[in-house]
Design an enzyme around this catalytic site. Structure first.
Site, PDB file in Angstrom:
ATOM      1  N   GLN A  81       7.407   2.764  -0.166  1.00  0.00           N
ATOM      2  CA  GLN A  81       8.895   1.818   0.116  1.00  0.00           C
ATOM      3  C   GLN A  81       8.151   0.371   0.154  1.00  0.00           C
ATOM      4  O   GLN A  81       8.378  -0.620   0.898  1.00  0.00           O
ATOM      5  CB  GLN A  81       9.026   1.898   1.772  1.00  0.00           C
ATOM      6  CG  GLN A  81       9.989   3.205   2.145  1.00  0.00           C
ATOM      7  CD  GLN A  81      11.302   2.959   1.197  1.00  0.00           C
ATOM      8  OE1 GLN A  81      11.828   1.911   1.007  1.00  0.00           O
ATOM      9  NE2 GLN A  81      11.801   3.853   0.650  1.00  0.00           N
ATOM     10  N   SER A  82       7.446  -0.013  -0.952  1.00  0.00           N
ATOM     11  CA  SER A  82       6.955  -1.301  -1.240  1.00  0.00           C
ATOM     12  C   SER A  82       8.171  -2.282  -1.276  1.00  0.00           C
ATOM     13  O   SER A  82       8.781  -2.104  -2.122  1.00  0.00           O
ATOM     14  CB  SER A  82       5.871  -1.334  -2.287  1.00  0.00           C
ATOM     15  OG  SER A  82       5.723  -2.558  -2.755  1.00  0.00           O
ATOM     16  N   ASN A  83       8.141  -3.190  -0.312  1.00  0.00           N
ATOM     17  CA  ASN A  83       9.037  -4.224  -0.714  1.00  0.00           C
ATOM     18  C   ASN A  83       8.636  -5.435  -1.690  1.00  0.00           C
ATOM     19  O   ASN A  83       9.361  -5.970  -2.464  1.00  0.00           O
ATOM     20  CB  ASN A  83       8.964  -5.234   0.656  1.00  0.00           C
ATOM     21  CG  ASN A  83       9.521  -4.387   1.874  1.00  0.00           C
ATOM     22  OD1 ASN A  83      10.613  -3.848   1.864  1.00  0.00           O
ATOM     23  ND2 ASN A  83       8.639  -4.212   2.890  1.00  0.00           N
TER      24      ASN A  83
END
Ligand SMILES: Cc1ncc(COP(=O)(O)O)c(C=O)c1O
Length: 335
Positions: A81-83
């Site tokens: 879920q890397s922004n």
């Protein structure tokens, strides 16, 4: 060094425009009344592009460097879920570059949250079903590994380290430190505390370097949300030194003074919401109608509230929480 002198130094370094700035500094009236001291939000969640977050400021310098070097493809990596990966994809598209995102995880059956947005941005996502570990790693080693794999899969590219954590990326938060210092002075916030979530430490290092160069009275506290990295305080101190050196203002940052609370508020681990973080998220939503993300800002906000309530964050000084974004991850944790 005053803000004008620092601004002149920064102007000498190539930058592309990606963000809406200055981001607002807002008082949270109901939460402040409940806590008994002024709490402000610095809204780097409202910075753009593609739903914003702190990485946008770093990418202004990193992608300017990519363009200057004539690259067409940009590679970076992160947790599922890397922004950072999502904002890199959006910023790359905005500049006509081709984004390649690497993940040490199998491809999930359904793309949710940030992964869904990557798909809409038609970013190339490379899922590597090996190398994922919950044990602390070396940042340099993981960067090296992805670089190597990217050469094999993508060919020539501009590599952006995890979280945009680099000297150039850190300059984005030197600019932010300048912006915040000026806003805080205009509001009369004196020696307010500035609290920020820490993932790779690049944001903290940039802020620390910037506030130090400005001799700002603002006091900084980073809250680790991942327990991901080996020798974390040392890497943050070194990065702050390298950022100052890049600006022609050498400065020593002792490891013992790194403003970081490690591990205490991480909960079950990086990328996994914590009960304390979820409660903080709900509290801000219920009192002010403002959302946090479950992986970074909620855990750091919980840490901030805990330290205020236990008298570990000064006494009556105002507190500024840097909202670093991350909201798409909310939609990856239904229920
Ligand atoms: C929403 C959000 N907040 C905070 C951070 C931490 O920033 P840094 O990696 O610069 O420590 C990140 C990224 O890691 C993030 O996506």
């Amino acid at each position: 060094m005053d803000a004008e002198a620092l601004a002149r130094r920064l102007e000498e370094i190539p930058r592309v425009r990606l963000v809406h700035e200055p981001t607002p500094l807002e008082l949270l009236p109901r939460l402040s009344a409940a806590i008994g001291r002024p709490v402000y939000l610095k809204r780097d969640d409202a910075i753009g592009p593609a739903m914003g977050g702190n990485k946008a400021r770093k990418l202004e310098y990193l992608l300017a460097d990519a363009l200057r070097r004539g690259h067409r493809r940009v590679v970076t990596y992160g947790g599922p879920q890397s922004n950072h990966a999502r904002i890199t994809a959006a910023a790359a598209r905005r500049l006509g570059l081709e984004p390649h995102l690497f993940y040490f995880a199998p491809r999930p059956p359904r793309l949710t949250g940030n992964l869904l947005l990557n798909d809409l941005l038609e970013a190339h996502m490379h899922f590597l079903p090996f190398g994922g570990t919950s044990r602390p790693r070396s940042i340099a080693w993981t960067d090296f590994l992805v670089r190597l794999l990217a050469w094999l899969r993508v060919g020539p590219h501009y590599f952006i380290p995890v979280g945009g954590r680099s000297v150039l990326g850190g300059l984005g938060y030197v600019r932010a430190a300048m912006e915040l210092h000026q806003q805080a002075q205009a509001e009369g916030l004196g020696s307010a505390w500035v609290v920020v979530a820490v993932g790779t430490g690049g944001t903290l290092a940039g802020l620390w370097a910037g506030l130090t160069l400005l001799q700002s009275p603002l006091r900084l506290l980073g809250i680790d949300v991942g327990a991901l990295w080996k020798n974390f305080p040392k890497t943050i101190a070194r990065l702050a030194e390298q950022i100052c050196a890049r600006l022609g203002e050498p400065h020593r940052f002792p490891i013992t003074e790194v403003p970081l609370i490690e591990r205490t508020y991480v909960g079950p681990g990086y990328g996994v919401p914590s009960p304390q973080g979820n409660e903080a998220l709900r509290r801000l939503a219920r009192t002010e109608g403002i959302l946090l993300d479950p992986i970074y800002t909620a855990k750091a906000f919980a840490g901030m509230l805990d330290r205020i309530e236990n008298g570990q964050l000064g006494e009556r000084e105002p507190v500024i929480f840097l909202h670093t974004g991350g909201l798409p991850a909310l939609f990856a944790f239904e229920g």
